[in-house]
Design an enzyme around this catalytic site. Structure first.
Site, PDB file in Angstrom:
ATOM      1  N   LYS A 136      -6.325 -19.283  -1.465  1.00 17.77           N
ATOM      2  CA  LYS A 136      -5.124 -18.577  -1.231  1.00 17.77           C
ATOM      3  C   LYS A 136      -3.879 -18.942  -2.052  1.00 17.77           C
ATOM      4  O   LYS A 136      -4.340 -19.633  -3.409  1.00 17.77           O
ATOM      5  CB  LYS A 136      -4.711 -18.447   0.267  1.00 17.77           C
ATOM      6  CG  LYS A 136      -5.711 -18.018   1.167  1.00 17.77           C
ATOM      7  CD  LYS A 136      -5.735 -16.499   1.075  1.00 17.77           C
ATOM      8  CE  LYS A 136      -6.704 -15.805   2.065  1.00 17.77           C
ATOM      9  NZ  LYS A 136      -6.692 -14.348   1.727  1.00 17.77           N
ATOM     10  N   ARG A 142       0.797  -1.193   0.072  1.00 18.55           N
ATOM     11  CA  ARG A 142       0.161  -0.055   0.051  1.00 18.55           C
ATOM     12  C   ARG A 142       0.959   1.474   0.046  1.00 18.55           C
ATOM     13  O   ARG A 142       0.489   2.378  -0.645  1.00 18.55           O
ATOM     14  CB  ARG A 142      -1.061  -0.090   1.377  1.00 18.55           C
ATOM     15  CG  ARG A 142      -2.142  -0.839   1.032  1.00 18.55           C
ATOM     16  CD  ARG A 142      -2.674  -1.435   2.356  1.00 18.55           C
ATOM     17  NE  ARG A 142      -3.981  -2.244   2.386  1.00 18.55           N
ATOM     18  CZ  ARG A 142      -4.118  -3.573   2.191  1.00 18.55           C
ATOM     19  NH1 ARG A 142      -2.711  -4.139   1.995  1.00 18.55           N
ATOM     20  NH2 ARG A 142      -5.129  -4.264   2.054  1.00 18.55           N
ATOM     21  N   ASP A 193      -4.138 -15.113   7.287  1.00 15.17           N
ATOM     22  CA  ASP A 193      -3.165 -15.827   6.870  1.00 15.17           C
ATOM     23  C   ASP A 193      -2.385 -16.600   7.979  1.00 15.17           C
ATOM     24  O   ASP A 193      -1.259 -17.410   7.387  1.00 15.17           O
ATOM     25  CB  ASP A 193      -2.321 -14.479   6.608  1.00 15.17           C
ATOM     26  CG  ASP A 193      -2.506 -13.915   5.219  1.00 15.17           C
ATOM     27  OD1 ASP A 193      -3.363 -14.337   4.564  1.00 15.17           O
ATOM     28  OD2 ASP A 193      -2.297 -12.776   5.080  1.00 15.17           O
TER      29      ASP A 193
HETATM   30  C1  S3P Z   1      -4.288  -9.028   2.484  1.00 13.59           C
HETATM   31  C2  S3P Z   1      -5.637  -9.413   2.412  1.00 13.59           C
HETATM   32  C3  S3P Z   1      -5.695 -11.105   2.715  1.00 13.59           C
HETATM   33  C4  S3P Z   1      -4.553 -11.589   3.013  1.00 13.59           C
HETATM   34  C5  S3P Z   1      -3.368 -11.481   2.253  1.00 13.59           C
HETATM   35  C6  S3P Z   1      -3.073  -9.783   2.373  1.00 13.59           C
HETATM   36  C7  S3P Z   1      -4.231  -7.583   2.075  1.00 13.59           C
HETATM   37  O1  S3P Z   1      -6.479 -11.494   1.629  1.00 13.59           O
HETATM   38  O2  S3P Z   1      -4.846 -12.958   3.035  1.00 13.59           O
HETATM   39  O3  S3P Z   1      -2.259 -12.116   2.397  1.00 13.59           O
HETATM   40  O4  S3P Z   1      -2.996  -7.035   2.275  1.00 13.59           O
HETATM   41  O5  S3P Z   1      -5.055  -6.840   1.906  1.00 13.59           O
HETATM   42  P1  S3P Z   1      -7.938 -11.378   1.320  1.00 13.59           P
HETATM   43  O6  S3P Z   1      -8.507  -9.931   1.093  1.00 13.59           O
HETATM   44  O7  S3P Z   1      -8.396 -12.127   0.042  1.00 13.59           O
HETATM   45  O8  S3P Z   1      -8.477 -12.036   2.537  1.00 13.59           O
END
Ligand code: S3P
Length: 443
Positions: free
Chosen positions: A353, A33, A326
């Site tokens: 995932k 981000r 995660d």
């Molecule tokens: C993340 C959101 C999660 C997570 C990923 C990182 C993020 O995924 O599993 O490792 O940085 O927004 P999902 O939005 O698909 O749950």
């Protein structure tokens, strides 16, 4: 960069007490981000503590392709000269996001309301993952999108010329869907609203506010409602990335299962939307102290002191899943060393995932002598206080599966192996030296 190197089989074995300090890398979610918002701001954003894992490096390369000027000043220290909201230029190559679902989904959102065209690709794992969950709402902003069968990568997006703002209830709890919509909403006039049934990680909201966007969040009868006012001028900001609680989970788990261990993990993010694993471990009887709580880079952080613990199986409620999404692979390893059953409910998202994590963990645990039961959206690990080990787990290009089974071997009776440790570099490039420094025998 797609992961195409030869597989790197690895093995870990029963180790003596782990001691010392584990300086885990910067948070992966926040690192992506910071680069993307830096690229969408006017001026220079200086980022410290950036995770230099392959996933994040791929996002940095993508931001360069869209016109940002990005420089590595030193280890973890990066500078981004942004182009401003709506200022992305059309890339002249395919945007390869490698293994990263966060990278590709957020970047698709960030460009979908600018009148340029871009094509996205990824490695074999990313090319299997569902993208319609993001491309469907992006089409509603006015973008034109072509995907492979089943909404998979490669995907081409023709950004909306005349974007309209969106009000959208996310069908699954996902910070990636929410963030893609908010990033698209930046270049749409008026208010873009995302409604989540369960609150997911809020790094995008925090950082957008920090960069000067008008964004509010409230809990109503509808759920968690986030409202962003479009077309702000984002102002470049310094970003100090806290250490990743999802990466910290691996040395923490190792200390919990290896007798006699005591380690310190400094400066770990304690963002309440990411703390489900730590809550669960405390329920299981883990000896974890959170020292020196403070704020760094707009996020709460603390130093963790973790000691070997006798653990008991627990039931993890479905409502907690999004706060630890995660961490289920490593929790299932910890659960194997606990006494009794650990039941994980409401975890169907694990099936989409980097791999089908329920299947990958169940097969790998069984190969190491642990009994597991699974349904489509739950997994139960039957802990016996000790783990036989001696198995080889298939990792399916999934960094967290690879690290989880290497941790298992540190406490098991017999060594544990994985077929490929290469993907660990996507999120935790110094995993091996860091664990060895604590006294772990692996490689
Ligand atoms: C993340 C959101 C999660 C997570 C990923 C990182 C993020 O995924 O599993 O490792 O940085 O927004 P999902 O939005 O698909 O749950």
């Amino acid at each position: 960069m797609s992961h195409s190197a030869d597989p790197r089989p690895m093995t870990s074995r029963r180790s003596g007490p782990l001691k010392g300090e584990a300086q885990v890398p910067g948070d992966k979610s926040i690192s992506h981000r910071a680069l993307i918002l830096g690229a969408l701001s006017v001026g220079q954003t200086r980022i410290t503590g950036l995770l230099e894992g392959q996933d994040v490096l791929d996002t940095a390369r993508a931001m360069t392709a869209f016109g940002a000027r990005i420089e590595r000043v030193g280890p973890g220290d990066w500078s981004v000269h942004g182009v401003g909201v709506g200022g992305f230029c059309e890339p002249d190559t395919v945007i390869d996001c490698g293994n990263s679902g966060t990278g590709v989904r957020l970047i698709m959102g960030a460009m979908a309301t600018t009148a340029i065209t871009a094509t996205f690709s990824g490695d074999a794992s990313l090319s299997r993952r569902p993208m319609a969950r993001v491309t469907d709402p992006l089409e509603r902003f006015g973008a034109r999108i072509t995907a492979r069968e089943g909404g998979r990568l490669p995907i081409t997006i023709q950004g909306a010329e005349d974007p309209v703002p969106l009000r959208y209830s996310t069908p699954v709890a996902s910070a990636q869907i929410k963030s893609a919509i908010l990033l698209a909403g930046l270049n749409a006039p008026g208010q873009t609203v995302v409604i989540e049934a369960e609150q997911t990680r809020d790094h995008s909201e925090r950082m957008l506010a920090g960069f000067g966007a008008q964004i509010t969040a409230e809990t109503t009868d509808e759920g968690h409602v986030i409202t962003l006012t479009g077309r702000p001028e984002l102002r470049a900001q310094p970003v100090a990335v806290p250490r990743d609680p999802s990466s910290a989970a691996f040395p923490v788990a190792a200390a919990l299962i290896v007798p006699g261990s005591e380690i310190r993990v400094p400066g770990v993010s304690r963002n309440p939307t990411r703390d489900g694993l730590y809550e669960t471990l405390l329920d299981m009887g883990a000896d974890i102290a959170f020292r020196n709580p403070r704020e760094e880079g707009g996020e709460p952080v603390a130093d963790l002191i973790v000691r070997h613990s006798r653990l008991t199986g627990v039931t993890v409620p479905a409502e907690r899943a999004s706060r630890m999404i995660d961490e289920f692979p490593i929790l299932s390893v910890i659960a194997a060393f606990a006494e009794g059953a650990t039941v994980m409910n409401g975890v169907a998202e694990l099936r989409v995932k980097e791999s089908d994590r329920i299947d990958a963990m169940a097969r790998g645990l069984e190969a190491n002598g642990v009994r597991v039961e699974e349904t489509h959206d739950s997994m139960t690990v039957h802990g016996m206080g000790r783990v036989p080990g001696g198995g080889t787990a298939a990792t399916h290009l999934d960094h967290r599966i690879a690290m989880s089974f290497l941790i298992l071997g540190l406490g098991a009776q017999e060594p544990a192996s994985i077929d490929d440790g290469g993907p660990i570099a996507t999120s935790f490039p110094d995993f091996l030296p860091l664990m060895r420094e604590l006294g772990a025998e692996l490689g």
